[in-house]
Structures are given as C-alpha cells and as structure tokens.
Design an enzyme around this catalytic site. Structure first.
Site, mmCIF file in Angstrom:
data_model
loop_
_atom_site.group_PDB
_atom_site.id
_atom_site.type_symbol
_atom_site.label_atom_id
_atom_site.label_comp_id
_atom_site.label_asym_id
_atom_site.label_seq_id
_atom_site.Cartn_x
_atom_site.Cartn_y
_atom_site.Cartn_z
ATOM 1 N N ARG A 1 -117.922 63.304 86.620
ATOM 2 C CA ARG A 1 -119.271 62.797 87.507
ATOM 3 C C ARG A 1 -120.330 62.288 87.089
ATOM 4 N NH1 ARG A 1 -120.516 61.944 92.337
ATOM 5 N NH2 ARG A 1 -121.910 63.751 93.625
ATOM 6 N N THR B 1 -115.039 57.676 99.338
ATOM 7 C CA THR B 1 -114.142 58.315 98.118
ATOM 8 C C THR B 1 -112.217 57.901 97.824
ATOM 9 O OG1 THR B 1 -115.581 59.745 98.127
ATOM 10 C CG2 THR B 1 -113.589 60.963 96.503
ATOM 11 N N ASN C 1 -119.780 56.966 95.868
ATOM 12 C CA ASN C 1 -119.853 57.433 97.575
ATOM 13 C C ASN C 1 -120.078 56.329 98.841
ATOM 14 O OD1 ASN C 1 -121.774 59.253 98.515
ATOM 15 N ND2 ASN C 1 -123.797 58.178 97.916
ATOM 16 N N ASP D 1 -126.523 61.742 96.003
ATOM 17 C CA ASP D 1 -126.256 63.073 96.834
ATOM 18 C C ASP D 1 -127.943 63.872 95.902
ATOM 19 O OD1 ASP D 1 -123.845 62.376 98.001
ATOM 20 O OD2 ASP D 1 -122.131 62.344 96.093
ATOM 21 N N SER E 1 -121.726 67.002 94.129
ATOM 22 C CA SER E 1 -120.213 66.372 95.046
ATOM 23 C C SER E 1 -119.686 67.585 95.905
ATOM 24 C CB SER E 1 -119.172 66.061 93.903
ATOM 25 O OG SER E 1 -118.294 65.944 94.448
ATOM 26 N N SER E 2 -119.472 66.907 96.420
ATOM 27 C CA SER E 2 -118.373 67.726 97.930
ATOM 28 C C SER E 2 -116.734 68.027 97.224
ATOM 29 C CB SER E 2 -119.074 68.093 99.306
ATOM 30 O OG SER E 2 -120.025 67.974 99.870
ATOM 31 N N GLY F 1 -114.167 62.106 102.074
ATOM 32 C CA GLY F 1 -114.367 62.365 103.900
ATOM 33 C C GLY F 1 -115.986 62.583 102.921
#
Length: 557
Positions: free
Chosen positions: A94, A368, A388, A410, A439-440, A459
C-alpha cells in the site's frame, strides 16, 4: 504514444501467447482484467515460473495494459498461499503518506476542504508501493529472475497494445484532469482528444522504467534516474515528496484476516485494508440467518442491514494499525456480531442516523484492478492493485511513463467529510506522515471440504459488498461463473440508501425493499470487474471466470 494501426509485433505477441496454450497440461487457472495480463502469467508459467512469478508478471502487465486501474505509481495487496508448507501471508504494498504530509494539508485557511486537491495532481500522490512489492514477491517467493518475469510487461509497453472501449470510457471520465498534465496527455491522448478503440498505445518511457526495475531491483525505481525525475516533477508541481520518502519505503508482510462462515474457511485482507474485517463482520452477522430459505427481498434486506452495521464500524474504528489502535478482536468476535443483530429487524430497516452521523452525497467512481491465480497443487495468489481514481492523479512523471496515484484521497482529510467514493471516516484514518491510508481492497481465499476459491474485484467502496455477495453465492454451492455474474447491490452506512447496479433489482424487489423503509438508487451502469478461479480438491478440476462487465480473460491450462 498512440498509433491508429495494428503493429505486426503486436500480432506476434498474440500469436506467441496462443502457441503457449497448446500441448500444456491444465495445471493452472488465471483470471485477470485484461487478456494480455492473463497471457503474461501463463507465459511465465511455461518458462518454469511458479504462481508467484506469474503474479509478478500479471501485476506488471496490468500496470502497462490497464493504466486506469493500477501502475508502477500505485500499490496493492497480494494474498499468497504456498501449499507445500500451508503458508499464507499478505504482502502489503500500500502507498504511504509523504513524510511532509500533515493532517490538514487539504484544508483552506477556514478549515474547509479545497475541492480536488486530494484527487488531482502531484499533491494527491502517496509514495508508490507496487515496484517494491514486485521485487519482494519475486525475490522471496518466485523461482525465476525478476528480469524474466517482467519481460511480458516490457514487451507490451515497448511494442504497444490495442486499447478497448473500457479504456476509452475511463479516459473520458478523467479527460479534463489528464489534459492539464502535458506528459500524460502526450502518451494517453490523441492530439488532446480521446483515442479511438483499436488505437495502439505505445509507452517507451514506461518500458525503460520497467527495464531499470528488472536490472536494478528496488533501487531502479526508488533511487537513481527514475527517482530523480519523480522528485523533480512532483516538487515542481507543488508536491511534497523527498528522497527520504522513496528510500525508506518498505513493503510489510502481514497476517491476513481469517474466519469461518458456516463450513467455509475465509482468508482475506488485513489492515490497512478494511476489506477482511468488514467482510467477516458482515458474515458473522449473517451466520445466524437461513438466507437460502428466505424470499429474495427479505434476504436482501438482511444482507443490507449487515452491510450498514459493518461499514459503520469501518468509519468509526479503522485505519492503519501501525499508527492507531483498532479493536480487531472485538470486530471479529461472533459475540459482537450477535450484539449487532439485536437491532436488526426483519420487518423494518434501521436508518443510519440511528447508528450515528449525517447523510452525505455519494460520488461514483471505478478504479483498481484484480487478478486471481491457482495451480493444481493449491498454490494461489489473490491480488488487488490500485492507483485510486481512474488514471490516478492524472499526473505522469515526464521521462518515466509513471502515472502517480491519488491515494491520499483515501485518508480522512476532514473528520466526517466524504472521499471520492462517498465514504466517511474518523480520526483513525486521519493523515499522518508515513501512514498508510485505509483501503477497501479485498483479495480473498475461500475453502471448504470440496473447493478452494480465489477472488476479488475493483470497485472503490463497493469492493467489500461485491466480495460478500460472491462468498454467499459460493456458500450456496454455485461456481465461479455465477460469482462474477451475480446481481450487485450495496450499502455503506452513509449515504443511507441501497445502491444497485443497472437492472439489478426487479420492480417487485424495489417495491418490497421500499416497504421495509429502504431508500434506493440505481447506478447508471453495471459495476465491478471480479476475477475468480477455483480448484475442486477432490477431482483436481480447475475453473476460472472473468466478470462479463469488464474486458478481462479467464483461462485454464
């Protein structure tokens, strides 16, 4: 550089890739968001690489052929499982906040957010992690040289590839920002205009940057010529990077989030990704309900209410656990989930304002990328990569071909404010020097007595809910083709409404959910781009599926 013809060398790439498929046992399955990336993975397997070498090849290839979703200027998470010793780990690549970053760096003198400052341009970029992660993955887990694993990506960058309609559509989404950056516009646009699908995109500078990474390893990106060019361009454009930021960047190996739903063992991303925690919290809530016995509207209602509560906890508690204390064990506890269920009624939706907070407007976005790999031995990789927003910060460093991310968006720039995907957060995800933004991304492994599955999707804020729906589909006994096709709906606590993809709910279902008190909003498009593979542990059969909403390719050889 864009050309409006098909290079003979590009034909040779396709021909070479097709030749590889002949005469090989069906020993592996790969699903990725672009055919050339999938082919790159198999090319490396055919040369004697293992699944981790293939993951390096696919990651690098996606950085070239899907620049809207990932790139050397971004980062990601790689979930790895090595079958011989049952070893599982998450590689955290990341991005990190620059050391000169500060909590209020995107606020004006009145304490208000400056529109666009955290999304466009050099100040929006975190320190990239993808190049360091590729080197780490190759050197520690691969069995062929990094230079060999990067060859497909270098070839695609140098010789070009034909862009598709999805690439053009995402360019259109970011056209205004890209036009403001001379280097990005020169490479991605056709004399300032959108290129036509079928145009060949050649990225000579990016090929050279990949070559430096291949020959010099991490130093080829974070030091020397490439680093000098990045620092000069970022500083000139108002950014705050320093050589210390680049020199000190390190990937981190983390223990994944693990849990069970019914008889399924689940392994998913850990902080600084919220994906695994939110996914398991939702599944823990849902574990008490006979979902397959419910009518469709009630089933959706219960799933939405689980989403609402888990995303609420995301906003309250989650951030980089190297910087803040996150109550991970509590959030994963079945007893905690049982407590959350106490407020869940089958006959009525609970308004999000009763949990806490105010409604905010939502922003749509697609970003992404994801790929999944598994071999017949059960070695596997699930990787979700990002810069992103589509094409990141729309800022390309001249002479490198590197598009920088805008992952600083983010972070929580102001407590209670929304980011580009409508997510809100608190102090746990506030900006701090050297911190990784929440993050997701949710790369995930599933395993029961018969099957092993590897899956994930891009997404934005909807990633976790898409993976949830796929897990529930897996639990119902369906296969990869079904997981990637399932109709998608989403609730993220704020805004307080169910978002559902175009055509995703029938009029009858909409009416039933409305009667339960839900607010609904149809998204204008079908969203997500899930990539999934599966191994049948009893028969050895491999299957793979690529989301029909995208332009990817799933292949078993």
């Amino acid at each position: 550089m864009l050309k409006h013809f098909f290079h003979t060398t590009f034909f040779s790439v396709l021909l070479y890739s097709c030749v590889l498929s002949h005469g090989l046992a069906q020993n592996a399955a790969i699903a990725s968001a672009h055919p050339l990336a999938t082919q790159a993975g198999f090319e490396i397997l055919a040369k004697g690489g293992n699944v981790f070498d293939a993951a390096v090849a696919v990651s690098a290839a996606l950085a070239v052929v899907e620049p809207a979703g990932s790139g050397l200027g971004g980062g990601g998470f790689w979930m790895l499982h090595r079958a011989e010793d049952n070893f599982t780990v998450m590689i955290d690549g990341r991005e990190k906040a620059p050391l000169a970053a500060s909590k209020n760096m995107y606020l004006d003198e009145n304490g208000q957010l400056v529109p666009g400052l955290s999304r466009d341009g050099a100040l929006a970029a975190g320190i990239p992690g993808l190049p360091a992660a590729l080197v780490h993955l190759s050197e520690k887990y691969g069995q062929i040289p990094l230079a060999e694993a990067l060859q497909p990506a270098i070839r695609y960058a140098r010789e070009g590839f034909r862009i598709g309609r999805r690439h053009q559509k995402l360019l259109a989404f970011r056209l205004a920002a890209i036009r403001k950056n001379k280097a990005a516009a020169a490479v991605l646009l056709d004399a300032g205009k959108l290129p036509e699908p079928g145009s060949v995109l050649i990225q000579q500078d990016l090929a050279q940057t990949l070559m430096r990474l291949a020959t010099q390893g991490k130093a080829g990106f974070y030091q020397g010529d490439v680093a000098d060019k990045m620092l000069a361009a970022v500083r000139q454009a108002g950014g705050i990077w320093r050589q210390q930021d680049l020199s000190q960047y390190q990937v981190v190996e983390r223990q994944p989030v693990v849990g069970k739903y019914k008889n399924i063992h689940i392994t998913s991303a850990s902080l600084p990704s919220s994906g695994g925690l939110v996914l398991m919290e939702m599944l823990n809530i849902l574990s008490a309900y006979p979902l397959d016995e419910m009518d469709k509207a009630t089933r959706m209602h219960v799933i939405v209410e689980a989403m609402r509560r888990a995303y609420h906890d995301r906003a309250l508690f989650m951030g980089d656990s190297d910087f803040v204390e996150v109550p991970v064990q509590r959030l994963l506890s079945p007893d905690y989930a049982a407590g959350l269920r106490q407020s869940l009624r089958l006959d009525r939706a609970l308004p999000s304002q009763f949990l806490v907070g105010n409604d905010v407007e939502d922003k749509q976005g697609r970003n992404t990328t994801h790929f999944s790999i598994i071999d017949k031995a059960g070695n596997r990789v699930a990787a979700t990569l990002s810069i992103n927003f589509p094409f990141g910060a729309a800022f390309m460093v001249p002479g490198t071909g590197v598009l920088l991310n805008d992952e600083m968006d983010d972070f929580v720039s102001k407590v209670g404010s929304k980011n580009g995907y409508g997510l809100v957060g608190g102090h746990a995800n506030a900006i701090a020097p050297g911190k990784r933004m929440l993050s997701s991304m949710t790369p995930t492994f599933l395993q029961d007595e018969q099957r092993i599955a590897v899956l994930g999707t891009p997404g934005g804020s909807r990633i976790i809910s898409m993976v949830l729906l796929a897990v529930l589909d897996f639990a119902s006994g369906r296969g990869a083709d079904s997981w990637v096709n399932v109709s998608r709906f989403h609730h993220q606590y704020i805004p307080d409404r169910i978002q559902y993809e175009k055509g995703g709910l029938t009029e009858e279902e909409q009416a039933a959910l409305s009667r339960l008190g839900h607010r609904l909003k149809e998204v204008r498009y079908r969203y997500g781009n899930m990539q999934a593979v599966q191994l049948n542990r009893q028969t050895g059969q491999l299957t793979a599926a690529s989301d029909p909403r995208g332009e990817g390719m799933a292949w078993v050889r």
